[in-house]
Scaffold this motif. Structure first.
Motif, short mmCIF file in Angstrom:
data_model
loop_
_atom_site.label_atom_id
_atom_site.label_comp_id
_atom_site.label_asym_id
_atom_site.label_seq_id
_atom_site.Cartn_x
_atom_site.Cartn_y
_atom_site.Cartn_z
N GLU A 167 -17.96 -4.03 8.52
CA GLU A 167 -19.40 -3.96 8.27
C GLU A 167 -20.03 -5.34 8.40
O GLU A 167 -19.36 -6.37 8.27
N HIS A 168 -21.33 -5.33 8.68
CA HIS A 168 -22.06 -6.59 8.81
C HIS A 168 -23.54 -6.34 8.53
O HIS A 168 -24.01 -5.19 8.56
N VAL A 169 -24.26 -7.41 8.25
CA VAL A 169 -25.70 -7.33 8.03
C VAL A 169 -26.40 -7.49 9.37
O VAL A 169 -26.15 -8.44 10.11
N VAL A 170 -27.27 -6.54 9.69
CA VAL A 170 -28.03 -6.57 10.93
C VAL A 170 -29.28 -7.43 10.78
O VAL A 170 -29.68 -8.14 11.70
N TYR A 171 -29.90 -7.36 9.60
CA TYR A 171 -31.11 -8.14 9.33
C TYR A 171 -31.28 -8.26 7.83
O TYR A 171 -31.01 -7.32 7.09
N GLY A 172 -31.71 -9.45 7.40
CA GLY A 172 -32.03 -9.64 5.99
C GLY A 172 -31.20 -10.66 5.26
O GLY A 172 -31.42 -10.89 4.08
N ASP A 173 -30.25 -11.31 5.93
CA ASP A 173 -29.40 -12.28 5.25
C ASP A 173 -29.61 -13.71 5.74
O ASP A 173 -28.83 -14.60 5.43
N ARG A 174 -30.67 -13.94 6.51
CA ARG A 174 -30.97 -15.28 7.01
C ARG A 174 -32.32 -15.76 6.47
O ARG A 174 -33.14 -14.96 6.03
N ALA A 175 -32.52 -17.04 6.53
CA ALA A 175 -33.80 -17.62 6.10
C ALA A 175 -34.94 -17.00 6.89
O ALA A 175 -34.85 -16.86 8.12
N GLY A 176 -35.98 -16.61 6.19
CA GLY A 176 -37.14 -16.01 6.84
C GLY A 176 -37.04 -14.52 7.06
O GLY A 176 -37.95 -13.91 7.61
N GLU A 177 -35.92 -13.91 6.64
CA GLU A 177 -35.72 -12.48 6.82
C GLU A 177 -35.84 -11.70 5.51
O GLU A 177 -35.26 -10.63 5.36
N ASP A 178 -36.60 -12.22 4.57
CA ASP A 178 -36.70 -11.60 3.25
C ASP A 178 -37.20 -10.16 3.35
O ASP A 178 -38.22 -9.88 3.99
N LEU A 179 -36.48 -9.26 2.68
CA LEU A 179 -36.87 -7.86 2.55
C LEU A 179 -36.69 -7.47 1.10
O LEU A 179 -35.71 -7.86 0.46
N ALA A 180 -37.63 -6.69 0.57
CA ALA A 180 -37.49 -6.22 -0.81
C ALA A 180 -38.20 -4.88 -0.95
O ALA A 180 -39.43 -4.82 -0.95
#
Length: 345
Positions: free
Chosen positions: A263-276
């Motif tokens: 498994e891996h993160v597609v989006y949301g684990d890098r700077a500027g990718e904040d999701l909530a």
């Protein structure tokens, strides 16, 4: 280009007698949509009905199946919709493992898979709970004990189906474990994603996590299965913006290889990718290899390319301090539509 007025009192007057019917047109969500090539649109009045409107807003049919969350096309025609049955027989032996003397009322709410024709007729239905029992998943169904929801005992809902997607013939070669027509399901309360054969209702694969209270499970062209990982146990943040049970929660889009479990993160684990988004959320793979992402609680929909760069975004602003939720946003290629003139009388 086009808009449809979706007032419950106008489109579902025959359902106003229900005890659960909204008191006003503003007390209900629209959750789950699908556009047809002729410009007509289907949508769910959450936990009340599915409605189909013509290109110019006339009601073509209504399906009073307490549908919710998801509408997706079926290759054999029609659509798959999540329905909900309200059962008044808690002594039914099939439901015995889920009965609880602490429940404050006798009914049981059971989510169903509905195959609905283009005319709004139910062609097939299957209880998700019964299907899981028939596939030996009783230990999973009873593993949660007291479910965490708003800090109190769970309500009469057995489980919470929030997405259905059929594996298309085009994507099937990327998934040798499965066949075209198999269904990908997301079951929120058990952190569960599974693939089932809708002919035999056989569970071919399932995974609990690595996501938490996920939504919108999707097949991706690279042979992985992705979800909008809400990563939150409760439905509301405290005044400081934190999950009361777990501290500040960040969402992401997470994918798993069903063959290897990697498994891996597609989006949301890098700077500027904040999701909530503590609840809901929606993703859609794009033909360019990117993703459309709906951050429901953030009132935001945006597209990323294959390198995670934001192509564009839309924020559903209410005023300078607040946004309004978006339950889903989808891209349709121009060639999808047979309608050429979008104007109406």
């Amino acid at each position: 280009v086009a808009a449809w007025r979706a007032a419950f009192s106008e489109l579902a007057p025959e359902l106003r007698h229900r005890a659960s019917a909204p008191k006003t047109d503003w007390n209900i969500d629209l959750h789950g949509t699908e556009m047809e090539p002729d410009g007509s649109v289907l949508f769910n009045f959450e936990y009340q009905a599915t409605v189909k409107l013509s290109r110019c807003g006339a009601r073509e049919w209504i399906l009073p199946e307490r549908s919710h969350h998801t509408i997706s096309p079926a290759a054999a025609g029609g659509v798959w919709i999540a329905g909900r049955a309200v059962l008044n027989a808690p002594d039914d032996p099939a439901y015995h493992p889920m009965t609880n003397p602490l429940r404050d009322s006798g009914w049981i709410e059971d989510d169903e898979l509905l195959h609905v024709s283009a005319k709004g007729e139910v062609l097939a239905r299957k209880s998700v709970f019964r299907m899981m029992m028939e596939n030996g998943l009783e230990p999973l169904l009873t593993a949660n004990g007291l479910q965490l929801r708003r800090g109190v005992l769970a309500d009469n809902e057995i489980l919470h189906l929030n997405h259905i997607e059929e594996l298309s013939p085009e994507l099937a070669p990327a998934f040798p474990m499965f066949e075209a027509g198999d269904l990908l399901l997301s079951v929120h309360d058990f952190n569960l994603v599974m693939v089932v054969d809708p002919d035999k209702w056989k569970v071919k694969w399932h995974s609990v996590g690595p996501w938490v209270r996920q939504h919108s499970a999707r097949f991706l062209p690279d042979g992985t299965i992705a979800v909008f990982n809400n990563n939150a146990y409760t439905y509301a943040l405290d005044p400081a913006g934190r999950d009361p049970a777990e501290g500040l929660s960040f969402s992401d889009v997470r994918a798993v290889d069903p063959g290897t479990g990697a498994e891996h993160v597609v989006y949301g684990d890098r700077a500027g990718e904040d999701l909530a988004s503590v609840e809901r959320g929606f993703i859609q793979p794009t033909v360019s290899g990117g993703l459309m992402i709906t951050e429901t609680a953030g009132g935001r929909a945006f597209e990323i390319d294959r390198d995670r760069r934001v192509v564009w975004e839309y924020i559903n602003r209410h005023d300078d301090a607040r946004v309004l939720e978006i339950t889903s946003a989808e891209l349709y290629p121009a060639g999808y539509f047979t309608v050429t003139a979008w104007s109406c009388p």
